[in-house]
Design an enzyme around this catalytic site. Sequence first.
Site, short mmCIF file in Angstrom:
data_model
loop_
_atom_site.label_atom_id
_atom_site.label_comp_id
_atom_site.label_asym_id
_atom_site.label_seq_id
_atom_site.Cartn_x
_atom_site.Cartn_y
_atom_site.Cartn_z
N ASP A 9 1.06 -0.95 -0.18
CA ASP A 9 -0.44 0.08 -0.21
C ASP A 9 1.03 1.36 0.34
O ASP A 9 2.08 0.84 0.42
CB ASP A 9 -0.79 -0.25 1.11
CG ASP A 9 -1.30 1.55 1.57
OD1 ASP A 9 -2.55 1.43 0.53
OD2 ASP A 9 -1.54 1.66 2.59
N ASP A 11 -0.27 5.08 0.67
CA ASP A 11 -0.62 6.04 1.60
C ASP A 11 -1.55 5.30 3.28
O ASP A 11 -1.33 4.38 3.65
CB ASP A 11 -1.54 7.08 1.54
CG ASP A 11 -1.31 8.38 0.08
OD1 ASP A 11 -0.74 8.39 0.54
OD2 ASP A 11 -2.36 7.87 -0.74
#
Length: 221
Positions: A9, A11
Site C-alpha cells: 500500500d 498512503d
Amino acid sequence: MKYNLVIWDWDGTLMDSVPRIVYAMQTAAADTGLAIPSESDIRNIIGLSMAEAFLQLFGADNTEYLSRLSSSYSAYYLSPSSPTAHMFPDYLEVLQLLYDEGVKLAVATGKTRKGLDRVLTESGVSHLFSYTRCACEAESKPSPDMLNQIIDELEVEKHECVMIGDSMHDLAMANNAGIDSIGITHGAHDREQLRSQTPIAIVDSLEALCDLFRYRFNVPL
C-alpha cells in the site's frame, strides 16, 4: 526468501500522508457543502477508491457532489497550506533490501494513477517497482481485484506473495485474494484494528519490517 512478490500500500504505509488526507477531505467537504467528517471517519476510508470513500462518508444521496468533492480534494491535497506528506524513515532501505535480493515489488493503492505516478517520481523509487495498480484501474479495496491483476501480470503464485498495509482494507484485500499480509501501525489503523484481519505479523515501523524480512524470512544483509 519466503516471498517472491511483496505488494505495498502507499498512503500510511510508505508515505506519512494521513494528516494531509484528513485535511484535504475535511476542507473539500466544507467547500462542497457537505457535512465535515471526523478525523476518525476519514482514517477509516483511507485506501478506498474516492467513489467508495465518498459513499461511506457522505451516503448514496450525495453522489451528485462526488465530482466536485474529488476536484476540491485534489486541489487541497496539493496545496502548500496542507500538512506535509513525506516518506516514512527507512522506506528506501527496506525497498532496496528486497529489490537487491531479487524480490519483485508492486503497489496496490487507493490513489489515482496521476497521484501515484507523481509520488513515485518524487520519492525516487519508481524504478524499484515491477508493477503498480490504482483504485481507478480496478475494483476498490477490499476487493481482491487489484492484487489479482498484479499477481497475474507478474506470474507469481499466491503462496509466494505478501501484502504490506496500514489499514484493515489492505489486509482484508489480501485475505480476499488468498495471500499473506503484514500490518504496520504507523498509518491509519491501530494494532487492534489490524489484528482483526489476521495478518501473519504486525510491526510498528519500516525499520521493524526490515528486521522481519532480514531475520524471520532469511534475507541476507
